[in-house]
Design a protein around this motif. Sequence first.
Motif, PDB file in Angstrom:
ATOM      1  N   ALA A   1      21.537  36.521 -35.652  1.00 46.72           N
ATOM      2  CA  ALA A   1      20.400  35.943 -34.935  1.00 46.72           C
ATOM      3  C   ALA A   1      20.548  36.143 -33.434  1.00 46.72           C
ATOM      4  O   ALA A   1      19.628  36.617 -32.759  1.00 46.72           O
ATOM      5  CB  ALA A   1      20.276  34.460 -35.278  1.00 46.72           C
ATOM      6  N   ALA A   2      21.706  35.773 -32.899  1.00 46.19           N
ATOM      7  CA  ALA A   2      21.916  35.910 -31.459  1.00 46.19           C
ATOM      8  C   ALA A   2      21.919  37.370 -31.035  1.00 46.19           C
ATOM      9  O   ALA A   2      21.395  37.724 -29.969  1.00 46.19           O
ATOM     10  CB  ALA A   2      23.222  35.227 -31.060  1.00 46.19           C
ATOM     11  N   ALA A   3      22.511  38.243 -31.859  1.00 50.61           N
ATOM     12  CA  ALA A   3      22.602  39.660 -31.490  1.00 50.61           C
ATOM     13  C   ALA A   3      21.253  40.354 -31.531  1.00 50.61           C
ATOM     14  O   ALA A   3      21.063  41.390 -30.878  1.00 50.61           O
ATOM     15  CB  ALA A   3      23.580  40.371 -32.421  1.00 50.61           C
ATOM     16  N   SER A   4      20.298  39.799 -32.277  1.00 52.91           N
ATOM     17  CA  SER A   4      18.986  40.440 -32.396  1.00 52.91           C
ATOM     18  C   SER A   4      18.115  40.212 -31.164  1.00 52.91           C
ATOM     19  O   SER A   4      17.054  40.815 -31.040  1.00 52.91           O
ATOM     20  CB  SER A   4      18.260  39.930 -33.641  1.00 52.91           C
ATOM     21  OG  SER A   4      17.900  38.566 -33.490  1.00 52.91           O
ATOM     22  N   VAL A   5      18.549  39.332 -30.280  1.00 49.39           N
ATOM     23  CA  VAL A   5      17.778  39.040 -29.065  1.00 49.39           C
ATOM     24  C   VAL A   5      18.466  39.703 -27.877  1.00 49.39           C
ATOM     25  O   VAL A   5      19.630  39.434 -27.586  1.00 49.39           O
ATOM     26  CB  VAL A   5      17.690  37.519 -28.819  1.00 49.39           C
ATOM     27  CG1 VAL A   5      16.800  37.231 -27.608  1.00 49.39           C
ATOM     28  CG2 VAL A   5      17.166  36.805 -30.058  1.00 49.39           C
ATOM     29  N   THR A   6      17.752  40.574 -27.216  1.00 48.09           N
ATOM     30  CA  THR A   6      18.282  41.231 -26.027  1.00 48.09           C
ATOM     31  C   THR A   6      17.568  40.660 -24.813  1.00 48.09           C
ATOM     32  O   THR A   6      16.430  41.022 -24.503  1.00 48.09           O
ATOM     33  CB  THR A   6      18.077  42.752 -26.091  1.00 48.09           C
ATOM     34  OG1 THR A   6      18.682  43.263 -27.284  1.00 48.09           O
ATOM     35  CG2 THR A   6      18.692  43.437 -24.878  1.00 48.09           C
ATOM     36  N   HIS A   7      18.227  39.732 -24.152  1.00 50.83           N
ATOM     37  CA  HIS A   7      17.614  39.054 -23.007  1.00 50.83           C
ATOM     38  C   HIS A   7      18.724  38.408 -22.194  1.00 50.83           C
ATOM     39  O   HIS A   7      19.664  37.852 -22.777  1.00 50.83           O
ATOM     40  CB  HIS A   7      16.623  37.990 -23.493  1.00 50.83           C
ATOM     41  CG  HIS A   7      15.774  37.421 -22.397  1.00 50.83           C
ATOM     42  ND1 HIS A   7      16.206  36.388 -21.593  1.00 50.83           N
ATOM     43  CD2 HIS A   7      14.535  37.752 -21.955  1.00 50.83           C
ATOM     44  CE1 HIS A   7      15.257  36.098 -20.720  1.00 50.83           C
ATOM     45  NE2 HIS A   7      14.231  36.906 -20.910  1.00 50.83           N
TER      46      HIS A   7
END
Length: 279
Positions: free
Chosen positions: A58-64
């Motif tokens: 979940a965390a790795a799927s967000v690039t921000h």
Amino acid sequence: MRNRLVGGRYRLGSLLGRGGMGAVWLAGDELLGRPVAVKQVEHPARAARVRALEEARAAASVTHPGTVRILDLVRDGDEAWIVMEALGGRTLADVLANDGPLPVEAVRRIALHLLDALAAVHRAGIVHRDVKPGNVQLCPDGRVVLIDFGIAYTVGAAVTPAEGFEGSPAYVSPEQLHGAPPEPASDLFTLGATLYAAVEGRSPFDRGDLFATMLAVTEATPAPFHRAGPLRPVIEGLLAADPARRWSVEQAREALITPGVSAVNVPMSKPRSRRMINA
């Protein structure tokens, strides 16, 4: 535990914190020669290891820049370890506990950062489900980072949310208490509670008793405002009990960047469906 080598690569240093699912350590990446943070999933059950994988994904799927970066997921014996970027600074909870409430302008800046981060999280099909001062890292370089995706919900994930609610009672949305499916609007409610705490110095719903706190959340009746000033309309918009009438990311951002905008003159968005927002 200190000085233990995890996965043949990560040398544990100091303990950074401990939560319900495990402990987070500062460590050194001996392959690349850089500091990292590693989260040890202490529960031995297979479900906990699956949950760790879902958290990392979940965390790795967000690039921000407003979300913590996941660098690796390793197995060491029967243990799962999530490797993350090492963040300096303090959590918002630590700042409030040690320094007291923040000035309005500082909270406005934090709010804008967190709104951008949540927009990216929701575009990725994820609901964080645990937005609270303890999961907001204020970094020395000015970054405001949303951390700990431990109970995040992802559409199609192998692990479904547990019965009831997970998280902190004083930072949960009314619909979560009622058992509704996770949705982005719930994150916006808990963002509103977090911003209230940042500017007022306390949770808007914590009554010192679990039942009284949950009742206050269910009724969406925050404690009185004293310090929020121009932030009050934004916080009240985010704390709307009805998710369909709760302010969206766009409404809150517009009110924060446009002087004089209030709850009565920001146009309501169309009622949101109960489905996940992916765009």
